[in-house]
Write a protein that holds these residues in place. Structure first.
Motif, PDB file in Angstrom:
ATOM      1  N   THR A   1       0.834  -1.201   0.000  1.00 11.17           N
ATOM      2  CA  THR A   1       0.000   0.000   0.000  1.00 11.17           C
ATOM      3  C   THR A   1       0.868   1.251   0.000  1.00 11.17           C
ATOM      4  O   THR A   1       0.597   2.210  -0.729  1.00 11.17           O
ATOM      5  CB  THR A   1      -0.932   0.006   1.229  1.00 11.17           C
ATOM      6  OG1 THR A   1      -1.705  -1.191   1.224  1.00 11.17           O
ATOM      7  CG2 THR A   1      -1.857   1.216   1.232  1.00 11.17           C
TER       8      THR A   1
ATOM      9  N   SER B   1       2.221   1.808  -3.395  1.00 12.01           N
ATOM     10  CA  SER B   1       1.180   2.306  -4.304  1.00 12.01           C
ATOM     11  C   SER B   1       0.945   3.797  -4.096  1.00 12.01           C
ATOM     12  O   SER B   1       0.814   4.552  -5.065  1.00 12.01           O
ATOM     13  CB  SER B   1      -0.136   1.553  -4.085  1.00 12.01           C
ATOM     14  OG  SER B   1       0.014   0.198  -4.424  1.00 12.01           O
ATOM     15  N   TYR B   2       0.893   4.220  -2.835  1.00  9.09           N
ATOM     16  CA  TYR B   2       0.702   5.641  -2.537  1.00  9.09           C
ATOM     17  C   TYR B   2       1.867   6.462  -3.074  1.00  9.09           C
ATOM     18  O   TYR B   2       1.675   7.521  -3.673  1.00  9.09           O
ATOM     19  CB  TYR B   2       0.563   5.853  -1.028  1.00  9.09           C
ATOM     20  CG  TYR B   2      -0.826   5.596  -0.489  1.00  9.09           C
ATOM     21  CD1 TYR B   2      -1.538   4.446  -0.822  1.00  9.09           C
ATOM     22  CD2 TYR B   2      -1.428   6.488   0.377  1.00  9.09           C
ATOM     23  CE1 TYR B   2      -2.787   4.199  -0.318  1.00  9.09           C
ATOM     24  CE2 TYR B   2      -2.693   6.249   0.908  1.00  9.09           C
ATOM     25  CZ  TYR B   2      -3.359   5.110   0.546  1.00  9.09           C
ATOM     26  OH  TYR B   2      -4.607   4.872   1.046  1.00  9.09           O
TER      27      TYR B   2
END
Length: 186
Positions: free
Chosen positions: A13, A16-17
């Protein structure tokens, strides 16, 4: 990155950010490569990966006979028509006992849309009776149009035998069919 770590986000995550922020910076014409290559950012991501590797995996909730019984009991309490409850239970019994994937029974696509090439139709289902010793056993025979083995076998036949008890696939079919007048009771 720190606020995401406090929220216990996974390393994937975080990546991805960071990738999304990088793209936004590139669109705006800003140099973002320094942050991605920063040794502190790499160390933080690697540390989070190491933490994840040390965590015990959470057990997945397996589908079992007691879970199916609880589902059936809860289904009985829902404010649905008896025919709707019957078809839901029939599908659940077939999925469970036939080890089917939902896409094999219902096809794929958006809610309310049916691809007739993939969705199971009533013409793809039949009840046959076979003799096992001195006992006759009813078998629900399904012709799957979209089996999980679609590459090697575009159509597959699955036979689900009659069982004793509440999970019986034939009984589930028969109760639904009689309630909705799809067949006459014997």
């Amino acid at each position: 990155i720190g606020s995401l770590l406090k929220k216990n986000r996974k390393a994937g995550t975080l990546r991805s950010y960071i990738a999304a922020i990088r793209e936004l910076h590139l669109i705006k014409g800003c140099d973002f490569e320094r942050l991605i290559g920063d040794p502190y950012v790499k160390a933080i991501l690697q540390g989070r990966l190491n933490e994840e590797a040390m965590e015990k995996p959470k057990p997945k909730g397996g589908l079992s006979i007691p879970v199916m019984r609880a589902f059936r009991d809860n289904l009985k309490l829902l404010p649905l028509k008896m025919g709707d409850k019957g078809v839901i239970w029939m599908a659940c019994a077939w999925l469970f006992l036939g080890s089917l994937r939902p896409s094999e029974l219902f096809g794929t696509g958006k809610v309310g849309e049916h691809d007739l090439q993939k969705t199971l139709r009533w013409s793809d289902m039949e009840v046959v009776e076979e003799k096992e010793g001195n006992t006759k056993v009813k078998i629900v025979r399904l012709t799957l149009r979209q089996p999980k083995t679609a590459r090697s076998s575009p159509v597959q036949i699955v036979e689900i035998p009659q069982t004793e008890g509440f999970l019986c696939p034939y009984k589930a079919y028969w109760i639904w069919a009689v309630r909705t007048r799809q067949m006459k009771s014997p």
